[in-house]
Design a protein around this motif. Structure first.
Motif, mmCIF file in Angstrom:
data_model
loop_
_atom_site.group_PDB
_atom_site.id
_atom_site.type_symbol
_atom_site.label_atom_id
_atom_site.label_comp_id
_atom_site.label_asym_id
_atom_site.label_seq_id
_atom_site.Cartn_x
_atom_site.Cartn_y
_atom_site.Cartn_z
ATOM 1 N N GLN A 349 -5.188 66.026 47.782
ATOM 2 C CA GLN A 349 -5.055 66.731 46.497
ATOM 3 C C GLN A 349 -4.399 65.831 45.459
ATOM 4 O O GLN A 349 -3.386 65.189 45.741
ATOM 5 N N VAL A 350 -4.995 65.813 44.272
ATOM 6 C CA VAL A 350 -4.428 64.980 43.214
ATOM 7 C C VAL A 350 -3.833 65.852 42.114
ATOM 8 O O VAL A 350 -4.228 67.002 41.921
ATOM 9 N N HIS A 351 -2.878 65.278 41.427
ATOM 10 C CA HIS A 351 -2.218 65.993 40.329
ATOM 11 C C HIS A 351 -3.237 66.208 39.209
ATOM 12 O O HIS A 351 -3.948 65.264 38.828
ATOM 13 N N PRO A 352 -3.346 67.448 38.680
ATOM 14 C CA PRO A 352 -4.391 67.706 37.682
ATOM 15 C C PRO A 352 -4.268 66.837 36.437
ATOM 16 O O PRO A 352 -5.268 66.513 35.801
ATOM 17 N N ARG A 353 -3.052 66.431 36.085
ATOM 18 C CA ARG A 353 -2.887 65.652 34.862
ATOM 19 C C ARG A 353 -2.816 64.141 35.133
ATOM 20 O O ARG A 353 -3.467 63.357 34.471
ATOM 21 N N PHE A 354 -2.014 63.773 36.150
ATOM 22 C CA PHE A 354 -1.781 62.332 36.354
ATOM 23 C C PHE A 354 -2.778 61.684 37.305
ATOM 24 O O PHE A 354 -2.787 60.463 37.454
ATOM 25 N N ARG A 355 -3.610 62.498 37.974
ATOM 26 C CA ARG A 355 -4.632 61.996 38.907
ATOM 27 C C ARG A 355 -4.027 61.133 40.010
ATOM 28 O O ARG A 355 -4.584 60.097 40.389
ATOM 29 N N THR A 356 -2.866 61.495 40.494
ATOM 30 C CA THR A 356 -2.235 60.763 41.607
ATOM 31 C C THR A 356 -2.118 61.705 42.812
ATOM 32 O O THR A 356 -2.053 62.928 42.634
ATOM 33 N N PRO A 357 -2.113 61.159 44.034
ATOM 34 C CA PRO A 357 -2.061 62.026 45.231
ATOM 35 C C PRO A 357 -0.670 62.641 45.412
ATOM 36 O O PRO A 357 0.127 62.205 46.243
ATOM 37 N N VAL A 358 -0.420 63.690 44.646
ATOM 38 C CA VAL A 358 0.936 64.244 44.546
ATOM 39 C C VAL A 358 1.453 64.801 45.868
ATOM 40 O O VAL A 358 2.623 64.614 46.215
ATOM 41 N N VAL A 359 0.568 65.453 46.639
ATOM 42 C CA VAL A 359 1.027 66.060 47.905
ATOM 43 C C VAL A 359 1.466 64.968 48.880
ATOM 44 O O VAL A 359 2.511 65.076 49.533
#
Lengths: 548, 70
Positions: A349-359
């Motif tokens: 899952q990626v962060h909707p704004r930063f497009r990084t794998p936040v989880v």
């Protein structure tokens, strides 16, 4: 240097821009592996005493074998997954998971250990940060550093390639200068031999030292990471890797020999009982073992006065970069493993704004914080010291982290050696512009292959280090295998729940994958060679089938 | 940085460091040999000297390769 993950959708990942030069490739690896000696030196001196150089030599020779294996594999398969990808491809899904899971343990320890040591180095200039004097301040600052790195990685900010290159360049010059002045003006071969003869440790302590020395050589994943972003990696990676391997080996051997055989330029403080102490002993005690390189450099003739002012800062920056590579690396590997269904899709899952794998970032930084708390607990609440002493033979926090780091590295490297052998046998069609030396040619399933002797030597070397870690470290013996076993249980439950093969591998089209890899890397000549090789192999196979 | 790395002066700097490493390695080997001789305890020092010589060789080869490259 690296883009964020998935600019368009959560499941799409863009290819990384291949803009890393040969020097960039070297400095990327150096900023990762080069920082290890800043942590490893003090720990090994504390454990192996007069045989610290022998401990570094043994671990260093194993590291050369590992480095050669990574160089061959990264040049043949220039993708970012590193050890996890090589094992996944060579040995199949479950072993790919175990290797990746061990690497993940290493990355989480990397985050804590290097953040911890970064603050130790800074404490040489800012005494309030000293762990032995103000453990709570030290703990809270390390906690804050890890939290900050997690936040920066979620936002998608990374240190720039140019910054890495600059810091690595400065560090190589600095370390060379320290060693130059140390060896030329203060090193005494007689003192070295005397120290080795009078302070030779017990076999148990030597095994302990060897198991800790391997942490000075961890971080070769960066070679593979650099391969993904280097132009013409098959040509560039072997050149920069061999230079990197030798440089790291030389620094480790130099520092350990210097620590044992150098006359300090000015007198050392007396120990707590009022006795004169040797330099190696001073560097390996609890007060200095986290920042041994900075302390050693301050006792070098002429250059030492200057080194005392900048080495703590340079070391701290390098260690911070290394800690950040743990945050970045763990999230990328978890993301990649999730993509190949070795881990649940939540890690993709990626962060909707930063497009990084936040989880992935939050999960593994969370694990790192738990490890930090466990390591720091006895110093924060002295009442717990007796419990730790009873249960874990009184190991201090940083040694505990070192144990687990050594366990994770040794476990994943063992599988990488097996993967080299498996890929030599099963994927002889892939062109290898660099091969480990000393190979035995023979015919396997109708194809000419070369058996890598160095991989076998390296495998036994790394398994012996893994064994030393298990024998000498009570916490490592319990926590390391527990991490692997819990991971395997989770993997089996996940694969069963998704209806995927549990012990077998899913079908993979490796031929198509290899063509794409070489095409992406711009290695079009190698791609043509690969296609010609597989055509010839298919023809031989068809001829055998018709003859049979 | 990239321009610097591709420049002639950078290649020359690497040649200088290669020479330094070679001298450094040779000094360690010779000094150890003269002071303590060929004893087992000095093996790590000899290996350090040899590793420095090997690094110098790698750098010399890199330099020659960079001179040959267009």
């Amino acid at each position: 240097m690296a883009a964020s993950v998935g600019p368009k959708t959560a499941t799409q990942s863009p290819s990384l821009r291949r803009s890393v030069t040969p020097w960039g490739s070297f400095s990327w690896g150096y900023s990762d592996v080069g920082a290890d000696i800043f942590v490893g030196l003090g720990l090994v001196l504390g454990a192996a005493a007069g045989a610290s150089n022998v401990a570094f030599l043994f671990a260093g020779l194993v590291y050369v074998c590992i480095g050669l294996a990574y160089t061959e594999l990264a040049a043949a398969y220039p993708v970012a997954g590193g050890g996890q990808y090589f094992v996944f491809r060579g040995l199949g899904d479950i072993f790919g998971f175990i290797a990746g899971w061990a690497v993940l343990l290493d990355f989480t320890i990397d985050i804590v250990l290097f953040a911890w040591s970064c603050i130790d180095y800074l404490s040489k200039l800012v005494p309030i940060l000293s762990f032995t004097v103000h453990p709570w301040v030290h703990f809270l600052v390390v906690f804050g550093v890890i939290g900050g790195l997690a936040l920066l990685n979620v936002i998608g900010v990374r240190e720039s390639s140019a910054f890495n290159e600059l810091v690595s360049g400065l560090d190589v010059v600095s370390e060379t200068a320290i060693l130059f002045f140390g060896f030329l003006f203060a090193f005494s071969p007689e003192l070295l031999v005397h120290t080795m003869q009078t302070a030779w440790p017990t076999p148990f302590a030597l095994m302990n030292g060897v198991s800790l020395a391997i942490i000075s050589f961890v971080g070769l994943e960066s070679i593979a990471q650099a391969a993904q972003e280097t132009q013409r990696p098959a040509s560039v990676i072997p050149r920069t890797s061999v230079s990197l391997i030798l440089t790291i080996l030389i620094f480790a051997l130099s520092y350990s020999n210097l620590a044992l055989g150098m006359h300090p330029w000015h007198p050392l403080p007396l120990d707590k009982d009022g006795h004169v102490q040797a330099l190696w002993h001073y560097l390996g005690n609890e007060e200095n073992n986290g920042a041994a390189v900075a302390v050693l450099s301050s006792y070098v003739p002429y250059w030492g006065a200057l080194a005392a002012t900048y080495v703590p800062i340079l070391g701290a920056i390098l260690l911070l970069i290394s800690s950040n590579s743990g945050v970045f690396g763990s999230s990328r590997i978890a993301y990649a493993m999730s993509g190949t269904q070795l881990l649940p899709s939540v890690f993709r899952q990626v962060h909707p704004r930063f497009r990084t794998p936040v989880v992935s970032i939050v999960s593994f930084c969370g694990v790192a914080l738990v490890e930090l708390i466990f390591a720091a607990l006895p110093s924060l609440w002295p009442g717990l010291k007796s419990t730790y002493s009873e249960l874990f033979r009184g190991e201090d926090g940083i040694t505990f982290l070192g144990d687990l780091y050594a366990f994770g590295a040794a476990a994943s490297y063992s599988f990488v050696f097996l993967a080299v052998i498996a890929l030599r046998l099963n994927d002889s069609a892939s062109p290898r512009k660099f091969k480990m030396p000393f190979n035995i040619p023979f015919t396997y399933k109708g194809n000419r292959v070369e058996f890598p002797v160095v991989a076998v030597i390296g495998f036994f070397g790394i398994v012996s280090i893994l064994t030393f870690t298990m024998i000498t470290h009570l916490i490592g013996r319990i926590a390391g295998p527990s991490w692997i076993i819990l991971g395997i249980i989770g993997y089996l439950v996940y694969r069963k729940s998704r209806g995927l093969p549990v012990f077998r591998s899913q079908p993979h089209d490796w031929r198509k994958a290899q063509v794409n890899i070489l095409q992406d890397a711009g290695e079009l000549e190698l791609m043509d060679e690969y296609l010609a090789n597989i055509k010839a192999m298919d023809e031989r196979k068809a001829a055998r089938a018709s003859a049979g | 940085m990239r321009r610097l790395v591709r420049s002639e002066s950078y290649a020359r700097a690497r040649l200088v460091t290669a020479t330094l490493f070679a001298v450094f390695g040779a000094v360690i080997i010779v000094r150890t040999l003269l002071k303590v001789g060929p004893v087992a305890a000095a093996v790590p020092a000899y290996i350090l000297g040899l590793a420095l010589l090997a690094l110098a060789v790698v750098r010399f080869r890199d330099y020659r390769a960079s001179r040959r490259a267009p």
